[in-house]
Design a protein around this motif. Sequence first.
Motif, short mmCIF file in Angstrom:
data_model
loop_
_atom_site.label_atom_id
_atom_site.label_comp_id
_atom_site.label_asym_id
_atom_site.label_seq_id
_atom_site.Cartn_x
_atom_site.Cartn_y
_atom_site.Cartn_z
N ASN A 10 -12.03 -14.11 -6.60
CA ASN A 10 -12.25 -12.69 -6.79
C ASN A 10 -12.82 -11.99 -5.56
OD1 ASN A 10 -11.35 -12.78 -9.46
ND2 ASN A 10 -13.36 -13.41 -10.19
N ALA A 11 -13.00 -12.74 -4.48
CA ALA A 11 -13.59 -12.16 -3.27
C ALA A 11 -12.65 -11.10 -2.68
CB ALA A 11 -13.86 -13.24 -2.25
N TYR A 12 -13.26 -10.15 -2.05
CA TYR A 12 -12.50 -9.08 -1.38
C TYR A 12 -11.86 -9.67 -0.14
CZ TYR A 12 -11.58 -4.38 0.38
OH TYR A 12 -10.97 -3.23 0.82
N GLN A 13 -10.55 -9.75 -0.13
CA GLN A 13 -9.81 -10.32 0.99
C GLN A 13 -9.16 -9.18 1.77
OE1 GLN A 13 -9.65 -13.66 1.77
NE2 GLN A 13 -11.16 -13.88 0.13
N LEU A 14 -9.62 -8.98 2.98
CA LEU A 14 -9.11 -7.89 3.81
C LEU A 14 -7.59 -7.95 3.96
CD1 LEU A 14 -9.79 -5.41 5.50
CD2 LEU A 14 -10.10 -6.94 7.46
N ASP A 15 -7.05 -9.15 4.13
CA ASP A 15 -5.61 -9.32 4.33
C ASP A 15 -4.77 -8.91 3.13
OD1 ASP A 15 -5.95 -10.21 6.93
OD2 ASP A 15 -6.11 -12.31 6.32
N ASP A 16 -5.40 -8.65 1.99
CA ASP A 16 -4.69 -8.23 0.78
C ASP A 16 -4.91 -6.75 0.46
OD1 ASP A 16 -3.79 -10.85 0.42
OD2 ASP A 16 -5.50 -11.38 -0.84
N GLN A 17 -5.58 -6.01 1.32
CA GLN A 17 -5.93 -4.63 1.01
C GLN A 17 -4.90 -3.65 1.57
OE1 GLN A 17 -8.37 -4.37 -1.20
NE2 GLN A 17 -8.36 -6.60 -0.97
N VAL A 18 -4.49 -2.73 0.72
CA VAL A 18 -3.42 -1.79 1.08
C VAL A 18 -3.77 -0.97 2.32
CG1 VAL A 18 -4.17 0.07 -0.49
CG2 VAL A 18 -1.78 -0.12 0.16
N GLY A 19 -4.98 -0.49 2.44
CA GLY A 19 -5.36 0.31 3.60
C GLY A 19 -5.25 -0.47 4.89
N TYR A 20 -5.70 -1.70 4.87
CA TYR A 20 -5.63 -2.56 6.04
C TYR A 20 -4.18 -2.82 6.43
CZ TYR A 20 -6.32 -6.70 8.98
OH TYR A 20 -6.31 -7.60 10.01
N LEU A 21 -3.36 -3.15 5.44
CA LEU A 21 -1.95 -3.45 5.70
C LEU A 21 -1.19 -2.21 6.19
CD1 LEU A 21 -1.31 -5.81 2.67
CD2 LEU A 21 -1.49 -6.47 5.09
N LEU A 22 -1.49 -1.05 5.60
CA LEU A 22 -0.86 0.18 6.06
C LEU A 22 -1.26 0.49 7.50
CD1 LEU A 22 -1.15 2.47 2.90
CD2 LEU A 22 0.96 1.60 3.94
N LEU A 137 10.80 -0.02 0.35
CA LEU A 137 9.59 0.40 1.06
C LEU A 137 9.55 1.91 1.20
CD1 LEU A 137 6.99 -0.19 2.62
CD2 LEU A 137 8.40 -0.44 4.68
N ILE A 138 10.65 2.50 1.62
CA ILE A 138 10.70 3.96 1.76
C ILE A 138 10.44 4.63 0.43
CG2 ILE A 138 12.19 5.94 2.33
CD1 ILE A 138 11.22 4.25 4.79
N LYS A 139 11.02 4.12 -0.63
CA LYS A 139 10.82 4.68 -1.97
C LYS A 139 9.36 4.57 -2.38
CE LYS A 139 12.42 4.01 -6.72
NZ LYS A 139 13.27 3.18 -7.60
N ILE A 140 8.74 3.44 -2.15
CA ILE A 140 7.34 3.23 -2.52
C ILE A 140 6.42 4.10 -1.68
CG2 ILE A 140 5.46 1.53 -2.46
CD1 ILE A 140 7.69 -0.58 -3.23
N LEU A 141 6.68 4.19 -0.37
CA LEU A 141 5.83 5.03 0.48
C LEU A 141 5.92 6.50 0.06
CD1 LEU A 141 6.42 3.40 3.98
CD2 LEU A 141 4.33 3.33 2.60
N ARG A 142 7.12 6.95 -0.30
CA ARG A 142 7.25 8.34 -0.78
C ARG A 142 6.44 8.54 -2.06
NH1 ARG A 142 13.48 8.63 0.51
NH2 ARG A 142 13.39 9.66 2.53
N LYS A 143 6.44 7.53 -2.89
CA LYS A 143 5.74 7.63 -4.18
C LYS A 143 4.24 7.72 -3.98
CE LYS A 143 6.08 5.67 -8.77
NZ LYS A 143 6.74 4.66 -9.61
N ILE A 144 3.68 7.03 -3.01
CA ILE A 144 2.23 7.05 -2.82
C ILE A 144 1.77 8.09 -1.81
CG2 ILE A 144 1.95 4.65 -3.55
CD1 ILE A 144 1.44 3.91 -0.60
N SER A 145 2.72 8.80 -1.21
CA SER A 145 2.36 9.83 -0.21
C SER A 145 2.10 11.17 -0.86
CB SER A 145 3.48 9.98 0.82
OG SER A 145 3.63 8.79 1.55
#
Length: 145
Positions: A10-22, A137-145
């Motif tokens: 349950n630890a916070y893993q930076l490599d799994d975080q959306v902000g970091y990956l974006l 990816l384009i579809k998902i990015l549009r959805k969260i933008s």
Amino acid sequence: MTDAAEQNENAYQLDDQVGYLLRLASQRHATIFQSRTLNGLTPTQFGALLRISEQGQCSQNHLGRLAAMDVATIKGVVDRLRQKGLTLAESDPNDKRRTLISLSPEGEEMVRQMAEVGHAITAETLKPLTAAEQRNLIKILRKIS
């Protein structure tokens, strides 16, 4: 499962975080963009040029909204584009407090040239993905933008 194993899971893993990956993806794209851009354009400058090209002459404030930039950012972008000779600015004849921005002939040519370059930049950025993944990816990015 032990408490330690459960905590680790349950630890916070930076490599799994959306902000970091974006951010990593954005940095990769920026590097690709800078290696191919013309006239030292930045992505925000290119975006503003494209919005002016699509919209035609518009106020600086409206351009900022169209290009998703705050007032201070769009002012700096417009100033730099004007310094490069890519945009023209004139007072609005109906409201002298407002500045209208349009493309100069050099700006129109830059948009034509950069459109092709832009396609190549996008293709290189998305190269690690399959065609279906690229569309998703384009579809998902549009959805969260």
